[in-house]
Design a protein around this motif. Structure first.
Motif, short mmCIF file in Angstrom:
data_model
loop_
_atom_site.label_atom_id
_atom_site.label_comp_id
_atom_site.label_asym_id
_atom_site.label_seq_id
_atom_site.Cartn_x
_atom_site.Cartn_y
_atom_site.Cartn_z
N ILE A 1 -54.73 94.58 16.84
CA ILE A 1 -55.35 93.59 15.93
C ILE A 1 -55.01 92.17 16.38
O ILE A 1 -55.88 91.30 16.47
CB ILE A 1 -54.92 93.84 14.46
N LEU A 2 -53.74 91.94 16.71
CA LEU A 2 -53.36 90.60 17.18
C LEU A 2 -54.07 90.27 18.50
O LEU A 2 -54.57 89.16 18.69
CB LEU A 2 -51.83 90.52 17.35
N ARG A 3 -54.15 91.29 19.36
CA ARG A 3 -54.85 91.06 20.64
C ARG A 3 -56.31 90.68 20.39
O ARG A 3 -56.84 89.74 20.99
CB ARG A 3 -54.76 92.31 21.52
N ALA A 4 -56.93 91.37 19.44
CA ALA A 4 -58.35 91.09 19.14
C ALA A 4 -58.53 89.66 18.63
O ALA A 4 -59.52 88.99 18.96
CB ALA A 4 -58.87 92.10 18.11
N THR A 5 -57.57 89.17 17.86
CA THR A 5 -57.66 87.78 17.36
C THR A 5 -57.71 86.81 18.54
O THR A 5 -58.51 85.87 18.56
CB THR A 5 -56.44 87.46 16.47
N TYR A 6 -56.86 87.05 19.51
CA TYR A 6 -56.81 86.16 20.68
C TYR A 6 -58.05 86.33 21.55
O TYR A 6 -58.53 85.36 22.16
CB TYR A 6 -55.50 86.37 21.46
N GLN A 7 -58.58 87.55 21.57
CA GLN A 7 -59.83 87.75 22.34
C GLN A 7 -60.97 86.96 21.70
O GLN A 7 -61.76 86.31 22.39
CB GLN A 7 -60.18 89.24 22.41
N VAL A 8 -61.03 86.99 20.37
CA VAL A 8 -62.06 86.21 19.67
C VAL A 8 -61.94 84.73 20.04
O VAL A 8 -62.94 84.03 20.21
CB VAL A 8 -61.96 86.40 18.14
N PHE B 1 -51.57 84.77 13.51
CA PHE B 1 -50.83 86.03 13.36
C PHE B 1 -51.23 86.80 12.11
O PHE B 1 -50.65 87.84 11.81
CB PHE B 1 -49.32 85.74 13.36
N SER B 2 -52.19 86.28 11.38
CA SER B 2 -52.59 86.91 10.11
C SER B 2 -53.41 88.18 10.33
O SER B 2 -53.98 88.41 11.39
CB SER B 2 -53.43 85.93 9.29
N MET B 3 -53.49 88.93 9.26
CA MET B 3 -54.27 90.17 9.21
C MET B 3 -55.59 89.87 8.50
O MET B 3 -55.59 89.22 7.45
CB MET B 3 -53.46 91.18 8.38
N PRO B 4 -56.70 90.37 9.05
CA PRO B 4 -57.94 90.22 8.30
C PRO B 4 -57.91 91.13 7.08
O PRO B 4 -57.08 92.04 7.01
CB PRO B 4 -59.03 90.70 9.26
N LYS B 5 -58.80 90.91 6.14
CA LYS B 5 -58.93 91.85 5.01
C LYS B 5 -59.23 93.23 5.59
O LYS B 5 -59.93 93.34 6.61
CB LYS B 5 -60.10 91.43 4.11
N ALA B 6 -58.75 94.27 4.91
CA ALA B 6 -58.87 95.63 5.44
C ALA B 6 -60.31 95.94 5.86
O ALA B 6 -60.56 96.49 6.95
CB ALA B 6 -58.39 96.63 4.41
#
Ligand code: ASP
Length: 467
Positions: free
Chosen positions: A377-384, A331-336
């Motif tokens: 952004i969260l969706r992209a994390t799960y796609q990765v 659930f984390s945010m990548p660096k900007a």
């Protein structure tokens, strides 16, 4: 109440008081008998003299761990009998009356601070209520209570709201195996016990509780180790409208205030900071001990922050589909500056997450992150991680939905209570700082679980056990 706490008896010299507690030790000196009496607050010496013959005669029947009531007078001890290291070392109680409230069978092991000989762990846990009578373990739980009290005071003083989240919930990916609870109403469906309140706390922030905290139980079915059990407690918090530095500053202030109030020294303030790459280069690990050998003998706490962790790592687990999984928290945010890489699914190994771990005296004492609060952004994390659109929906669809309704930027952390208490008490086993821990074989203390359930219960749950 009639009784005086043992720790308060030092202030009652010359007075008649009533004490209640356990016989810690007994020394029969012929004409007189000494006992050390113990209650929650300490131990004090009681003397039975021939001038109170009835009490003296009864005292001859006493054994260790008898529960008694004593009426007596607080006298100062002669100077050469003063014991400086005991809180009641300047006084003793001259007993006038003795009432045996409850006799005690011989305990299966001695109730003493350090065992003279090794006592089997299973036996200690079977009789945990006796084990906990030992001063060291007793003190550990009191340190734990004090630690939590100070943290709570700090959080209440800083606009945090304490909110409980469900124990019967849905499986949430926290990197461990879930404990599963079958449902009676939905045969074939299961609740999971929470590995952490991660999603609920984010939802609470979205609900307008901008500063949430909870003393949260976290349950993880992972291999047991000295510093890891199936259950542990976290000081779990989440804050809205914050950046990484804000959460770190709040936690740093809470820890300093708490441990200094408890008489510990913080080695370095503000806490030193290392990136993950620096920590690996300097210590070969992301948790490390910054104390000198001398400091290890004293009440010094060497905190440090570790930041800038890689967001993803490769995995052999075929179920992830892509070969990538998260290192800490999905659930984390990548660096900007890495958000675009995540959205485009490129340079995966170089994406750094806004994750921060608090390290203390060689342990990871907490970890948290700034979260992704935009659905893409969260969706992209799960796609990765190789999730299909349908799998994403099934797993975190409710979070993506929640993010559509005006969700603030937010971040938080969870501090492991047991790991922190291990540092404060110098214990190297988690079980020494929990009231009723599991055995290293994963069986519960005193009441032996896991245990079979009745055929009727199985039937009600629609479960058949394969022999
Ligand atoms: N949920 C995380 C954990 O239990 C902590 C956090 O990121 O707040 O490790």
């Amino acid at each position: 109440m009639l009784r005086t706490w043992i720790a308060d008896s030092v202030h009652k010299v010359g007075e008649q008081i009533t004490l209640q507690g356990w016989v810690h030790t007994r020394r029969n000196m012929g004409k007189l008998i000494f006992i050390d009496l113990r209650d929650q607050t300490g131990v004090c010496q009681v003397v039975f003299l021939p001038n109170h013959v009835e009490a003296l005669t009864k005292a001859a029947e006493l054994g260790n761990e008898f529960v008694v009531e004593i009426v007596g007078q607080v006298n100062t001890r002669p100077a050469k009998q003063v014991k400086a290291d005991v809180i009641t070392g300047t006084i003793e109680i001259e007993a006038f009356q003795l009432n045996i409230i409850s006799p005690a069978a011989t305990p299966p092991f001695e109730i003493e601070d350090e065992f003279k000989e090794e006592v089997n762990e299973e036996l200690r846990l079977q009789y945990r209520y006796l084990d906990l009578r030992r001063t060291r373990l007793h003190r550990n739980l009191i340190v734990r209570s004090e630690f939590v009290r100070h943290c709570r005071d700090f959080l209440y003083g800083n606009n945090f709201v304490e909110i409980e989240t469900p124990l019967l919930t849905k499986s949430t990916p926290e990197g461990s195996r879930d404990f599963i609870v079958p449902s009676r109403h939905y045969p074939g469906s299961f609740y999971a016990l929470p590995q952490s309140p991660q999603q609920y706390k984010q939802l609470l922030v979205g609900a307008g509780f901008e500063r949430y905290f909870q003393l949260a139980r976290a349950l993880r079915d992972e291999d047991l180790r000295a510093d890891r059990g199936y259950e542990h407690t976290q000081i779990d918090l989440e804050m809205a409208f914050v950046q990484q530095a804000d959460v770190m500053a709040t936690v740093e202030q809470m820890m300093i205030q708490t441990v200094e109030a408890m008489g510990y020294t913080v080695k370095q303030k503000p806490f030193p900071r290392f990136t993950y790459a620096e920590a690996m280069a300097q210590f070969g690990a992301d948790k490390f001990d910054l104390r000198t050998p001398e400091e290890k003998q004293s009440k010094v706490l060497a905190y440090a922050w570790v930041t800038d962790f890689p967001f993803f790592e490769t995995t052999d687990d075929a179920s992830t589909g892509s070969g990538w999984t998260f290192t800490h928290n999905p659930f984390s945010m990548p660096k900007a500056e890495h958000v675009d890489w995540l959205l485009q699914g490129k340079n995966i190994e170089q994406i750094i997450t806004q994750q921060y771990d608090l390290v203390c005296n060689g342990y990871e004492s907490g970890g948290g992150s700034i979260r992704a609060h935009q659905p893409e952004i969260l969706r992209a994390t799960y796609q990765v991680m190789g999730y299909s659109a349908a799998e994403i929906e099934a797993s975190i669809g409710h979070m993506l939905e929640a993010f559509r309704f005006g969700f603030p930027p937010h971040g938080g952390i969870a501090l492991g209570v047991e790991r922190n208490i291990m540092n404060l008490t110098g214990e190297s086993y988690l079980r020494e700082v929990q009231a009723f821990p599991m055995t290293s074989q994963g069986r519960t203390a005193v009441m032996s679980a896991p245990a079979p359930i009745t055929a009727a219960q199985l039937h009600e749950l629609n479960i058949t056990i394969q022999q």
